[in-house]
Enzyme design. Structure first.
Site, mmCIF file in Angstrom:
data_model
loop_
_atom_site.group_PDB
_atom_site.id
_atom_site.type_symbol
_atom_site.label_atom_id
_atom_site.label_comp_id
_atom_site.label_asym_id
_atom_site.label_seq_id
_atom_site.Cartn_x
_atom_site.Cartn_y
_atom_site.Cartn_z
ATOM 1 N N CYS A 24 -10.581 20.531 18.665
ATOM 2 C CA CYS A 24 -10.518 20.785 20.095
ATOM 3 C C CYS A 24 -9.980 19.565 20.835
ATOM 4 C CB CYS A 24 -11.886 21.199 20.609
ATOM 5 S SG CYS A 24 -12.358 22.767 19.877
ATOM 6 N N GLY A 75 0.859 -1.181 0.000
ATOM 7 C CA GLY A 75 0.000 0.000 0.000
ATOM 8 C C GLY A 75 0.888 1.222 0.000
HETATM 9 C C1 PLP Z 1 -2.398 -3.008 5.270
HETATM 10 C C2 PLP Z 1 -2.022 -4.236 4.589
HETATM 11 C C3 PLP Z 1 -1.093 -4.204 3.541
HETATM 12 C C4 PLP Z 1 -0.371 -2.968 3.092
HETATM 13 O O1 PLP Z 1 0.643 -2.578 3.974
HETATM 14 P P1 PLP Z 1 1.628 -1.365 3.608
HETATM 15 O O2 PLP Z 1 2.497 -1.230 4.783
HETATM 16 O O3 PLP Z 1 0.794 -0.161 3.349
HETATM 17 O O4 PLP Z 1 2.363 -1.735 2.387
HETATM 18 C C5 PLP Z 1 -0.824 -5.403 2.925
HETATM 19 N N1 PLP Z 1 -1.433 -6.552 3.301
HETATM 20 C C6 PLP Z 1 -2.331 -6.606 4.298
HETATM 21 C C7 PLP Z 1 -2.964 -7.891 4.648
HETATM 22 C C8 PLP Z 1 -2.653 -5.454 4.975
HETATM 23 O O5 PLP Z 1 -3.534 -5.518 5.979
#
Ligand code: PLP
Length: 401
Positions: A328, A261
């Site tokens: 706040c 991600g």
């Molecule tokens: C959140 C997640 C990812 C992505 O992780 P990053 O650190 O953003 O690359 C990949 N696989 C699973 C199962 C996740 O929950």
């Protein structure tokens, strides 16, 4: 993206504003696929939760990426963006059997991360292939809230329970087609990753029906100068070679998967905010901006660092500021930052605002969530409108008492 462009986008769409650079996303996608070019069958599944805008998903589809989803709603977003169910993997944690069944019926790949659901699912649908999420108990570095490989983690089935998994598979006659791990964000060194890899490959050997091995993610990207980052090129070479050797040993060509991600979208994003007020106390100069943890919660939630620059006055004399929000609550984005001189109405730009920023935004203090813009091939596209008061009232029931 040049500061003139960013300033013109604030003029056009107002602040606060999220802006994503499609070319950076494409470059990161190419980086990872090139790094693993020695692997014959490679599949990248973008982790939707990092940035879940449908247009961004369409960009990933154009790049030939699949997607990794953690809720049925993310699955539907992917289908809405035009993904084939076969290019979607569902990797939830702690969701109901019912949700997993519904997703499986859509034709999406299922990843199961606990023995209870594995057994129930296997009894009901022995013919539907499933992937198993293993916890290899190898610690990724980084902040404790984003390390999910430790012994008491809620994620994955412990490597020590593989005999139990095998018994479930035998008893139900179910079909295991993949082995998965995701040890959490921020894998700091390649040796740790390769150690986890060996554990995962040992697990693959326990089954003779495996089609793919999913190594999850956890790639680290730089947030500031000289920051540690995953050397994806070195990982590609070392893991790629190991994987190819393993496929020979296993006697079948397997697909190597990743589900990044942050690596793919973090650096593409900028968050642009306007300075409402400069407040000088006895020891600190605060710059208060038109945002708060309702728009960007990472600094408060896991002490993440986001580099902040004053794009309205890039060449001004640098001074020390503490950047705070208008919520706040204590919502400090950065303390004692050296930033070129700020005056009220200046636009501050936050870096690394692509991953886990908009997707974690809320309406706290009844504020609107910001608009999102994608810059693609030199053009800017509004990909999400700023909320309005109707959005705040939506679903509220105004009962006559
Ligand atoms: C959140 C997640 C990812 C992505 O992780 P990053 O650190 O953003 O690359 C990949 N696989 C699973 C199962 C996740 O929950």
């Amino acid at each position: 993206m040049k500061r003139e462009l960013l300033l013109s986008l604030v003029e056009k769409f107002d602040s606060p504003l999220y802006v994503y650079d499609a070319s950076k996303i494409e470059a990161q996608y190419k980086r990872i696929t090139s790094a693993f070019s020695s692997v014959k069958s490679l599949k990248i599944n973008y982790a939707v939760k990092a940035l879940s805008n449908v247009t961004v998903l369409k960009l990933f589809k154009k790049l030939n990426s699949g997607i990794d989803t953690v809720s049925i709603q993310e699955v539907h977003l992917g289908l809405n963006a035009g993904f084939d169910p076969k290019d979607i993997i569902f990797t939830p944690n702690g969701v109901s059997l019912e949700e997993i069944e519904t997703v499986a019926k859509l034709g999406v790949h299922i990843n199961i991360d606990n023995l209870s659901i594995l057994e129930q699912f296997g009894q009901k649908y022995p013919k539907t292939p499933v992937c198993i999420r293993i916890n290899p108990h190898v610690m990724a570095g980084g902040h404790h809230k984003i390390s999910v490989g430790h012994i008491d983690s809620k994620f994955g089935i412990s490597i020590y329970q593989v005999p139990h998994i095998k018994r479930v598979v035998e008893n139900t006659g179910m079909h295991i087609n993949g082995i998965h791990m995701h040890t959490g964000s921020d894998i700091l060194d390649i040796d740790t990753f390769l150690r986890a890899t060996e554990i995962l490959l040992d697990t693959v050997k326990e089954f003779d029906t495996i089609d793919f091995v999913d190594f999850g993610s956890g790639f680290k990207v730089p947030y500031k100068e000289n920051d540690i980052q995953t050397n994806i090129e070195e990982l590609g070479e070392r893991l790629g070679n190991r994987f190819n050797d393993f496929c020979e040993e296993y006697g079948r060509e397997l697909t190597l998967m990743f589900e990044p991600g942050k690596f793919l979208v973090s650096e593409s994003g900028k968050f642009l905010t306007k300075v409402n007020v400069i407040k000088q106390t006895t020891s600190t100069v605060f710059a208060g901006i038109d945002s708060g943890f309702n728009h960007l919660i990472r600094p408060m939630m896991y002490e993440s660092y986001h580099h902040i620059t004053n794009i309205s006055n890039p060449d001004g004399r640098e001074r020390y500021y503490t950047i705070v929000g208008y919520i706040c609550e204590t919502d400090t984005f950065g303390s004692n930052r050296r930033i070129s001189e700020i005056t009220e109405d200046d636009i501050l730009c936050f870096d690394n605002a692509g991953a886990y920023c908009y997707s974690m935004a809320s309406n706290y203090n009844s504020r609107y969530r910001p608009a999102e813009v994608l810059v693609y091939k030199g053009k800017d596209y509004l990909i999400r409108e700023r909320e309005t008061f109707d959005d705040i009232l939506r679903n509220q029931v105004n009962v006559d008492l």
